[in-house]
Scaffold this motif. Structure first.
Motif, mmCIF file in Angstrom:
data_model
loop_
_atom_site.group_PDB
_atom_site.id
_atom_site.type_symbol
_atom_site.label_atom_id
_atom_site.label_comp_id
_atom_site.label_asym_id
_atom_site.label_seq_id
_atom_site.Cartn_x
_atom_site.Cartn_y
_atom_site.Cartn_z
ATOM 1 N N CYS A 155 -22.492 -12.202 -9.784
ATOM 2 C CA CYS A 155 -23.228 -13.334 -10.355
ATOM 3 C C CYS A 155 -24.725 -13.161 -10.159
ATOM 4 C CB CYS A 155 -22.756 -14.661 -9.746
ATOM 5 S SG CYS A 155 -22.966 -14.760 -7.956
ATOM 6 N N GLU A 156 -25.489 -13.993 -10.853
ATOM 7 C CA GLU A 156 -26.947 -13.912 -10.793
ATOM 8 C C GLU A 156 -27.482 -14.317 -9.431
ATOM 9 O OE1 GLU A 156 -28.858 -12.551 -12.912
ATOM 10 O OE2 GLU A 156 -27.413 -12.291 -14.561
ATOM 11 N N GLY A 157 -26.807 -15.260 -8.754
ATOM 12 C CA GLY A 157 -27.260 -15.670 -7.435
ATOM 13 C C GLY A 157 -27.260 -14.518 -6.448
ATOM 14 N N ARG A 169 -27.286 -11.280 -7.306
ATOM 15 C CA ARG A 169 -28.255 -10.274 -7.747
ATOM 16 C C ARG A 169 -29.658 -10.640 -7.263
ATOM 17 N NH1 ARG A 169 -28.990 -7.696 -13.706
ATOM 18 N NH2 ARG A 169 -29.051 -9.865 -14.418
ATOM 19 N N ALA A 170 -30.029 -11.909 -7.371
ATOM 20 C CA ALA A 170 -31.359 -12.325 -6.926
ATOM 21 C C ALA A 170 -31.552 -12.051 -5.434
ATOM 22 C CB ALA A 170 -31.572 -13.807 -7.224
ATOM 23 N N ASP A 171 -30.504 -12.303 -4.636
ATOM 24 C CA ASP A 171 -30.599 -12.046 -3.200
ATOM 25 C C ASP A 171 -30.714 -10.553 -2.912
ATOM 26 O OD1 ASP A 171 -29.206 -11.546 -0.381
ATOM 27 O OD2 ASP A 171 -29.940 -13.605 -0.398
ATOM 28 N N VAL A 227 -31.953 -8.188 -4.942
ATOM 29 C CA VAL A 227 -33.278 -7.732 -5.367
ATOM 30 C C VAL A 227 -34.345 -8.176 -4.363
ATOM 31 C CG1 VAL A 227 -35.042 -7.987 -7.176
ATOM 32 C CG2 VAL A 227 -32.649 -7.602 -7.802
ATOM 33 N N ALA A 228 -34.166 -9.375 -3.793
ATOM 34 C CA ALA A 228 -35.131 -9.876 -2.805
ATOM 35 C C ALA A 228 -35.151 -9.017 -1.541
ATOM 36 C CB ALA A 228 -34.792 -11.324 -2.445
ATOM 37 N N HIS A 230 -34.469 -3.869 -9.378
ATOM 38 C CA HIS A 230 -33.723 -4.744 -10.284
ATOM 39 C C HIS A 230 -32.814 -3.934 -11.198
ATOM 40 C CE1 HIS A 230 -33.041 -7.547 -13.659
ATOM 41 N NE2 HIS A 230 -33.190 -8.496 -12.763
ATOM 42 N N LEU A 285 -24.725 -18.928 -3.454
ATOM 43 C CA LEU A 285 -24.937 -17.631 -4.094
ATOM 44 C C LEU A 285 -23.762 -17.166 -4.946
ATOM 45 C CD1 LEU A 285 -26.587 -15.546 -1.203
ATOM 46 C CD2 LEU A 285 -27.729 -16.661 -3.119
ATOM 47 N N GLU A 322 -24.087 -22.177 -11.872
ATOM 48 C CA GLU A 322 -24.150 -20.978 -12.709
ATOM 49 C C GLU A 322 -23.004 -20.938 -13.719
ATOM 50 O OE1 GLU A 322 -24.260 -16.142 -12.064
ATOM 51 O OE2 GLU A 322 -25.221 -17.403 -10.544
#
Length: 407
Positions: free
Chosen positions: A170-172, A174-176, A178-179, A184, A310, A336
């Motif tokens: 999920c995008e949640g 992925r954002a974590d 990448v952080a 990306h 997440l 999401e």
């Protein structure tokens, strides 16, 4: 060229969990794409002492459980588990000669895959389904921010930096990822989805089953899934007396089982609602549809924590595929998936009054039901089907094979 992918898994069928159902869906769609898949489970898969096992037409390579006094010690036990998995993975990979090693959560699978991949010149993909450290918080084996939590998080990040590609659900997540400093373009979302053909909208309740469970003539609020603390079933029980006070014919149907089952039963007794709460225990997977058909409103009251903020769950998607009415907490994983007021209804996470009020409001507004039902089904058919989701592996795998290491 036919791709040969060796999946390294925490556990598999015949065990039932969201993890195993996602795995099966991935494998089915990868086979439809013409790829050869092979499947190795870690020592954490229980209930099988064989080196290989066929289950429902799928062949699994098994890894013996880690034994001895050290296997039960923190850290030492995990090290022994990874060493055992690395040995078995080396043996299986030499036998099968795959093009790609694809390890799936937790990091205890990724590290052996990295070591074997480097040794045999094989590219490694790593799929994050949830972070190991966050799952440990829910299980009560650590707390967020503790030394063990930070060490586990650092280990996860170490593996993410070294694998060749990362997939996640999920995008949640992925954002974590990448952080943490992961590029990306290295991270691809293979979203949770459902097999549309497995779920038909508008099923009729089984009158005999309804009678047997004491639900005839009742308004049924239900949950179907595993009883983990993060699912928030304690909140649902806290909210139920408020619902029953307004709707005396209301009943709560809880289908499944898990670590919280005993505590939830005790809570229902303490609240004086046990006569109106039905615990079915776990039911065979092929029987689950019969229980869905008994429920008027499905509730997904997940508590807010890193794991639920997440990670997107599978169960609400199954409900949406059937055009069911659903109420869910407004944690990130739900937001999401669910468009509030369009494909489902959200309430304030952790607020029993908000949960009770949202359910009662939805039950009172029957004119909204057809539109909600149709929009939920349409969302899954168009956006959340497994064929569409799994097709995203194509670019990931092709990029790995095109730069496959030379031994």
């Amino acid at each position: 060229m036919t791709l040969r992918i060796l999946h390294i898994l925490d556990h598999s069928i015949p065990l039932h969990s969201g993890y195993t159902f996602r795995t099966l869906s991935i494998l089915r769609e990868q086979h439809k794409l013409g790829w050869d898949t092979f499947h190795l489970t870690s020592p954490k898969h229980v209930g099988c002492a064989m080196a290989e096992e066929d289950v429902d037409g799928w062949h699994f390579y098994r890894t013996p459980a880690a034994t001895g006094p050290m296997a039960k010690w923190p850290v030492l036990g995990e090290l022994k588990l990874m060493r055992r998995l690395e040995e078995r993975l080396t043996e299986v990979a030499r036998q099968l000669n795959p093009d790609i090693l694809h390890a799936h959560s937790p990091v205890l699978n990724a590290i052996p895959a990295l070591r074997v991949g480097r040794r045999l010149g094989l590219p490694v993909a790593y799929e994050i389904r949830a972070f190991w450290e966050d799952a440990a918080v829910d299980h009560g084996t650590t707390s967020e921010g503790s030394l063990r939590y930070r060490m586990t998080r650092n280990l996860e990040t170490w593996a993410l930096r070294r694998v060749d590609r990362v997939t996640t659900i999920c995008e949640g997540l992925r954002a974590d990822i990448v952080a943490r400093g992961i590029a990306h373009e290295k991270v691809t979302v293979i979203a949770n989805a459902v097999d549309i053909e497995s779920f038909d909208p508008g099923g009729e309740p089984d009158a005999a089953l309804k009678t047997r469970l004491g639900l005839s003539g009742c308004t049924v609020i239900g949950f179907i899934g595993s009883f983990y603390a993060y699912e928030g079933l304690d909140l649902l029980l806290d909210a139920f007396p408020k619902i029953a006070a307004r709707l005396p014919d209301a009943r709560l149907l809880l289908v499944g089982g898990g670590p919280q089952e005993t505590a939830l039963d005790a809570q229902a007794r303490r609240l004086g609602i046990s006569d109106n709460v039905v615990f079915t225990g776990r039911v065979p997977h092929q029987e689950v549809q019969r229980y869905y058909d008994l429920i008027d409103v499905l509730a997904y009251p997940r508590h807010s924590m890193r794991l639920t903020e997440l990670v997107t769950p599978l169960k609400p998607l199954e409900a949406m595929a059937q055009g069911r009415l659903l109420v869910a907490s407004d944690v990130g994983g739900h937001k999401e998936l669910i468009r509030d007021g369009e494909t489902g209804v959200l309430f304030r996470a952790g607020d029993a009054d908000s949960l009770a009020g949202t359910i009662m409001k939805l039950l009172a507004e029957s004119e909204r039901w057809p539109k909600l039902s149709q929009a939920a089904r349409r969302c899954v058919v168009e956006e959340r089907n497994w064929a569409r989701s799994v097709s995203n592996y194509q670019q990931v795998y092709e990029s790995l094979v095109s730069r496959k290491r030379v031994v």
